[in-house]
Each structure stands twice: as structure tokens, then as C-alpha cells.
Write a protein that holds these residues in place. Structure first.
Motif, PDB file in Angstrom:
ATOM      1  N   ASN A   8     -18.048 -10.622  -8.309  1.00 23.43           N
ATOM      2  CA  ASN A   8     -17.574  -9.227  -8.328  1.00 23.43           C
ATOM      3  C   ASN A   8     -16.910  -8.804  -7.023  1.00 23.43           C
ATOM      4  O   ASN A   8     -16.428  -7.695  -6.901  1.00 23.43           O
ATOM      5  N   LEU A   9     -16.869  -9.714  -6.052  1.00 24.39           N
ATOM      6  CA  LEU A   9     -16.138  -9.414  -4.810  1.00 24.39           C
ATOM      7  C   LEU A   9     -14.679  -9.858  -4.899  1.00 24.39           C
ATOM      8  O   LEU A   9     -13.881  -9.579  -4.011  1.00 24.39           O
ATOM      9  N   VAL A  10     -14.348 -10.566  -5.981  1.00 25.48           N
ATOM     10  CA  VAL A  10     -12.953 -10.963  -6.190  1.00 25.48           C
ATOM     11  C   VAL A  10     -12.169  -9.723  -6.615  1.00 25.48           C
ATOM     12  O   VAL A  10     -12.519  -9.070  -7.594  1.00 25.48           O
ATOM     13  N   LEU A  11     -11.127  -9.392  -5.859  1.00 27.40           N
ATOM     14  CA  LEU A  11     -10.424  -8.128  -6.085  1.00 27.40           C
ATOM     15  C   LEU A  11      -9.128  -8.296  -6.881  1.00 27.40           C
ATOM     16  O   LEU A  11      -8.516  -7.319  -7.277  1.00 27.40           O
ATOM     17  N   GLY A  12      -8.703  -9.543  -7.061  1.00 27.23           N
ATOM     18  CA  GLY A  12      -7.507  -9.773  -7.873  1.00 27.23           C
ATOM     19  C   GLY A  12      -6.202  -9.773  -7.104  1.00 27.23           C
ATOM     20  O   GLY A  12      -5.134  -9.771  -7.698  1.00 27.23           O
ATOM     21  N   GLN A  66      -0.997  -2.882   2.714  1.00 20.30           N
ATOM     22  CA  GLN A  66      -1.179  -1.458   2.391  1.00 20.30           C
ATOM     23  C   GLN A  66       0.085  -0.665   2.684  1.00 20.30           C
ATOM     24  O   GLN A  66       0.479   0.203   1.911  1.00 20.30           O
ATOM     25  N   LEU A  67       0.730  -0.991   3.813  1.00 21.17           N
ATOM     26  CA  LEU A  67       1.961  -0.287   4.171  1.00 21.17           C
ATOM     27  C   LEU A  67       3.073  -0.633   3.184  1.00 21.17           C
ATOM     28  O   LEU A  67       3.830   0.238   2.757  1.00 21.17           O
ATOM     29  N   LYS A  68       3.129  -1.902   2.816  1.00 19.85           N
ATOM     30  CA  LYS A  68       4.164  -2.354   1.884  1.00 19.85           C
ATOM     31  C   LYS A  68       4.096  -1.572   0.567  1.00 19.85           C
ATOM     32  O   LYS A  68       5.109  -1.222  -0.008  1.00 19.85           O
ATOM     33  N   TYR A  69       2.857  -1.301   0.113  1.00 17.07           N
ATOM     34  CA  TYR A  69       2.695  -0.600  -1.163  1.00 17.07           C
ATOM     35  C   TYR A  69       2.481   0.903  -0.988  1.00 17.07           C
ATOM     36  O   TYR A  69       2.211   1.610  -1.959  1.00 17.07           O
ATOM     37  N   GLY A  70       2.570   1.382   0.250  1.00 13.51           N
ATOM     38  CA  GLY A  70       2.406   2.816   0.487  1.00 13.51           C
ATOM     39  C   GLY A  70       1.027   3.343   0.120  1.00 13.51           C
ATOM     40  O   GLY A  70       0.895   4.409  -0.496  1.00 13.51           O
ATOM     41  N   TYR A  71       0.008   2.606   0.484  1.00 13.42           N
ATOM     42  CA  TYR A  71      -1.367   3.022   0.161  1.00 13.42           C
ATOM     43  C   TYR A  71      -1.656   4.392   0.785  1.00 13.42           C
ATOM     44  O   TYR A  71      -1.569   4.560   2.005  1.00 13.42           O
ATOM     45  N   PRO A  72      -2.000   5.396  -0.054  1.00  8.99           N
ATOM     46  CA  PRO A  72      -2.119   6.758   0.467  1.00  8.99           C
ATOM     47  C   PRO A  72      -3.281   6.963   1.448  1.00  8.99           C
ATOM     48  O   PRO A  72      -3.254   7.898   2.237  1.00  8.99           O
ATOM     49  N   LEU A 116     -19.688  -6.298   5.423  1.00 10.44           N
ATOM     50  CA  LEU A 116     -18.898  -7.099   4.480  1.00 10.44           C
ATOM     51  C   LEU A 116     -19.047  -6.576   3.056  1.00 10.44           C
ATOM     52  O   LEU A 116     -18.066  -6.396   2.339  1.00 10.44           O
ATOM     53  N   LYS A 117     -20.300  -6.344   2.649  1.00  7.30           N
ATOM     54  CA  LYS A 117     -20.571  -5.886   1.271  1.00  7.30           C
ATOM     55  C   LYS A 117     -19.875  -4.571   1.003  1.00  7.30           C
ATOM     56  O   LYS A 117     -19.226  -4.389  -0.012  1.00  7.30           O
ATOM     57  N   ASN A 118     -20.046  -3.632   1.931  1.00  8.07           N
ATOM     58  CA  ASN A 118     -19.493  -2.303   1.732  1.00  8.07           C
ATOM     59  C   ASN A 118     -17.969  -2.324   1.832  1.00  8.07           C
ATOM     60  O   ASN A 118     -17.275  -1.718   1.025  1.00  8.07           O
ATOM     61  N   HIS A 119     -17.469  -3.076   2.802  1.00  5.25           N
ATOM     62  CA  HIS A 119     -16.028  -3.037   3.011  1.00  5.25           C
ATOM     63  C   HIS A 119     -15.266  -3.734   1.884  1.00  5.25           C
ATOM     64  O   HIS A 119     -14.324  -3.185   1.328  1.00  5.25           O
ATOM     65  N   LYS A 126     -10.791  -0.276  -3.487  1.00  5.49           N
ATOM     66  CA  LYS A 126      -9.886   0.865  -3.717  1.00  5.49           C
ATOM     67  C   LYS A 126      -8.445   0.454  -3.438  1.00  5.49           C
ATOM     68  O   LYS A 126      -7.530   0.800  -4.185  1.00  5.49           O
ATOM     69  N   VAL A 127      -8.255  -0.314  -2.336  1.00  2.00           N
ATOM     70  CA  VAL A 127      -6.916  -0.781  -1.981  1.00  2.00           C
ATOM     71  C   VAL A 127      -6.368  -1.668  -3.097  1.00  2.00           C
ATOM     72  O   VAL A 127      -5.228  -1.500  -3.544  1.00  2.00           O
TER      73      VAL A 127
END
Ligand code: FE2
Length: 135
Positions: A8-12, A66-72, A116-119, A126-127
Motif C-alpha cells: 500500500n506504499l506503492v503510489l503508482g 510537483q512543479l512540472k505538474y503544478g501541484y497546488p 517514512l510511514k507518514n510521509h 496526495k501528490v
């Protein structure tokens, strides 16, 4: 205490996932060193320095994405990165000056695992959700 990588830590996001797995491996090397009574402060410091260097590179690549995709929430996320880098730098400085007390070992281990877990599990998720929605 090791950090167990979980599915479940795999974010895709392939690049981020690869770096996170590598980050966990580096963290586990630090935990091994912390749990080994034969390791000197100097040896532990080496693994911590290596991890800190890896963290800086990884944060840079996350921030670029994040900058590339304009992460708010970029500024907020960047602040979390800066705070963690500062926390680790302070810790390294403290060990360099005062050496490493046995009583500190478990709290360092717990601090890194918790971070690590939280981040990865919360903030980076979220990112990743945002980036995937833009792809
Ligand atoms: Fe991050």
C-alpha cells in the motif's frame, strides 16, 4: 526495528516508487547499524550521512515533478521536506559533536520510521493522486 515495505506504499508513479523503495533500503541499513552494539558512532554516522544525502536527492526529484505538474500544495510539501532535512542535519551535527548515546538509538529509529510511514503513506500519496489525475 526495521521498516517493512508494504504494497500500500506503492503510489503508482514509477520514479517515485523506485526512489521510495531505495529510501527504505537505506533507512533499514541505518536501523541495522543502530541495532548492532558493535557499530561505532562513526559507522552509524556514515549510514546516517548516506541516508541524508539520498533524502536530499529524492526530495529534489519529487519537487521537480510537483512543479512540472503544478501541484497546488507545493509550498506546504516543500516546507515538510525542508523541516525534515533540518531535523536530520541537526541530528548529524549533534552526533558529530557529542557522539551517539545508546538511549538515542531507539528514538532515531522510531523517528525515521514514523516519518517514512507518514510521509510516503499520507503526504506523497496526495501528490501521486494529483499527478495521476493530470496524466
Ligand atoms: Fe515528499
Amino acid at each position: 526495528m526495521k521498516f517493512q515495505w508494504e504494497e500500500n506504499l506503492v503510489l503508482g508513479i514509477t520514479q517515485i516508487d523506485k526512489e521510495h523503495m531505495e529510501l527504505v533500503q537505506q533507512a533499514n541499513k541505518l536501523f541495522d547499524a543502530l541495532g548492532d552494539p558493535d557499530k561505532s558512532s562513526k559507522e552509524i554516522l556514515e549510514t546516517l550521512n548516506f541516508l541524508a544525502g539520498y533524502v536530499v536527492n529524492h526530495f529534489n526529484s519529487e519537487e521537480k515533478l510537483q512543479l512540472k505538474y503544478g501541484y497546488p500544495m507545493f509550498n506546504q510539501h516543500k516546507r515538510i521536506h525542508e523541516d525534515f532535512k533540518k531535523e536530520v542535519a541537526t541530528l548529524i551535527h549533534d552526533i558529530e559533536i557529542n557522539g551517539l548515546k545508546t538511549s538515542q538509538k531507539l528514538s532515531i529509529n522510531k523517528m525515521v520510521i514514523h516519518w517514512l510511514k507518514n510521509h510516503i503513506g499520507v503526504e506523497d500519496r496526495k501528490v501521486a493522486e494529483y499527478i495521476k489525475s493530470k496524466q
